[in-house]
Design a protein around this motif. Structure first.
Motif, PDB file in Angstrom:
ATOM      1  N   LEU A  51       0.820  -1.208   0.000  1.00 56.75           N
ATOM      2  CA  LEU A  51       0.000   0.000   0.000  1.00 56.75           C
ATOM      3  C   LEU A  51       0.855   1.260   0.000  1.00 56.75           C
ATOM      4  O   LEU A  51       0.540   2.234  -0.684  1.00 56.75           O
ATOM      5  N   LEU A  52       1.943   1.235   0.779  1.00 51.94           N
ATOM      6  CA  LEU A  52       2.849   2.393   0.783  1.00 51.94           C
ATOM      7  C   LEU A  52       3.473   2.598  -0.590  1.00 51.94           C
ATOM      8  O   LEU A  52       3.588   3.725  -1.071  1.00 51.94           O
ATOM      9  N   ALA A  53       3.869   1.481  -1.219  1.00 54.53           N
ATOM     10  CA  ALA A  53       4.462   1.586  -2.555  1.00 54.53           C
ATOM     11  C   ALA A  53       3.436   2.131  -3.553  1.00 54.53           C
ATOM     12  O   ALA A  53       3.758   2.981  -4.386  1.00 54.53           O
ATOM     13  N   LYS A  54       2.184   1.643  -3.429  1.00 55.77           N
ATOM     14  CA  LYS A  54       1.138   2.142  -4.324  1.00 55.77           C
ATOM     15  C   LYS A  54       0.857   3.619  -4.064  1.00 55.77           C
ATOM     16  O   LYS A  54       0.631   4.390  -4.989  1.00 55.77           O
ATOM     17  N   ARG A  55       0.873   4.010  -2.769  1.00 58.55           N
ATOM     18  CA  ARG A  55       0.648   5.416  -2.428  1.00 58.55           C
ATOM     19  C   ARG A  55       1.761   6.283  -3.020  1.00 58.55           C
ATOM     20  O   ARG A  55       1.510   7.334  -3.603  1.00 58.55           O
ATOM     21  N   LYS A  56       3.015   5.832  -2.868  1.00 56.43           N
ATOM     22  CA  LYS A  56       4.133   6.583  -3.431  1.00 56.43           C
ATOM     23  C   LYS A  56       4.029   6.674  -4.944  1.00 56.43           C
ATOM     24  O   LYS A  56       4.264   7.720  -5.533  1.00 56.43           O
ATOM     25  N   GLN A  57       3.659   5.547  -5.578  1.00 61.63           N
ATOM     26  CA  GLN A  57       3.519   5.543  -7.038  1.00 61.63           C
ATOM     27  C   GLN A  57       2.387   6.466  -7.470  1.00 61.63           C
ATOM     28  O   GLN A  57       2.518   7.197  -8.448  1.00 61.63           O
ATOM     29  N   PHE A  58       1.296   6.461  -6.713  1.00 61.64           N
ATOM     30  CA  PHE A  58       0.169   7.344  -7.016  1.00 61.64           C
ATOM     31  C   PHE A  58       0.588   8.800  -6.890  1.00 61.64           C
ATOM     32  O   PHE A  58       0.293   9.621  -7.763  1.00 61.64           O
ATOM     33  N   ALA A  59       1.290   9.133  -5.805  1.00 60.76           N
ATOM     34  CA  ALA A  59       1.770  10.509  -5.617  1.00 60.76           C
ATOM     35  C   ALA A  59       2.727  10.888  -6.739  1.00 60.76           C
ATOM     36  O   ALA A  59       2.663  12.004  -7.275  1.00 60.76           O
ATOM     37  N   LYS A  60       3.605   9.957  -7.116  1.00 60.32           N
ATOM     38  CA  LYS A  60       4.540  10.223  -8.208  1.00 60.32           C
ATOM     39  C   LYS A  60       3.780  10.447  -9.512  1.00 60.32           C
ATOM     40  O   LYS A  60       4.093  11.370 -10.271  1.00 60.32           O
ATOM     41  N   ASP A  61       2.773   9.596  -9.796  1.00 62.32           N
ATOM     42  CA  ASP A  61       1.972   9.753 -11.008  1.00 62.32           C
ATOM     43  C   ASP A  61       1.234  11.087 -11.021  1.00 62.32           C
ATOM     44  O   ASP A  61       1.189  11.766 -12.054  1.00 62.32           O
ATOM     45  N   ILE A  62       0.667  11.469  -9.878  1.00 62.54           N
ATOM     46  CA  ILE A  62      -0.048  12.754  -9.786  1.00 62.54           C
ATOM     47  C   ILE A  62       0.921  13.905 -10.030  1.00 62.54           C
ATOM     48  O   ILE A  62       0.623  14.832 -10.795  1.00 62.54           O
TER      49      ILE A  62
END
Length: 178
Positions: A77-88
């Motif tokens: 979940l942390l990795a997905k959150r980081k990836q989401f923030a990076k994508d945004i």
């Protein structure tokens, strides 16, 4: 958690689970008993019979797997959150770049139109200024001509008045003589 353990957990998660309240569908065993009515292991008896160290030893791998599983989920979940923030952030960055390029293009277009407009109307403005200067010069000439005509008319009126007085005097003298 190793990749093998993760794959094993995924495989187990995909397997269909049997509801303990359903009856057995074992048609060859007519004496099958519903699992909900007869639990296989009584945990209260097991806890009282076995020693605490055996239970702890049995629980440790399970607890470790549960912690590894929770840790894996948390990390995922942390990795997905980081990836989401990076994508945004990447999306906003690219949007900002697009908007800036559009703004620069429009600004360049406005400057080009302004220069074309200035070039076109500069010559017209210069012609207009020349016309204004010529109009002022003609106005001054017309003013001078009008003043000269007024002077000429005043002189003509004076001459006419003088001639009329002379004519009157001649008439009076002629009438007196006659």
């Amino acid at each position: 958690m190793s990749t093998e353990e993760q794959k094993d957990m995924k495989r187990r998660a995909k397997r269909p689970r049997v509801d303990p309240n359903l009856c057995s569908d074992d048609s060859q065993n007519p004496d099958a008993i519903a699992p909900a009515n007869n639990p296989a292991v009584d945990t209260s008896v097991m806890a009282s019979c076995s020693s605490g160290s055996d239970v702890q030893e049995a629980r440790q791998p399970v607890q470790k797997r549960i912690q590894d599983f929770k840790g894996g989920i948390t990390q995922s979940l942390l990795a997905k959150r980081k990836q989401f923030a990076k994508d945004i952030n990447d999306s906003f960055r690219s949007l900002n770049e697009n908007l800036q390029s559009i703004f620069k293009t429009q600004q360049k277009s406005r400057q080009e139109l302004h220069s074309i407009h200035s070039q076109m109307f500069e010559s017209l403005y210069q012609k207009w200024l020349g016309d204004v200067v010529r109009a002022r010069e003609q106005e001054e000439r017309l003013n001078l001509i009008a003043q000269q005509q007024v002077k000429v008319l005043q002189k003509a009126v004076e001459d006419h008045e003088t001639k009329m007085e002379n004519a009157k005097d001649m008439c009076d003298t002629f009438l007196k003589v006659w």
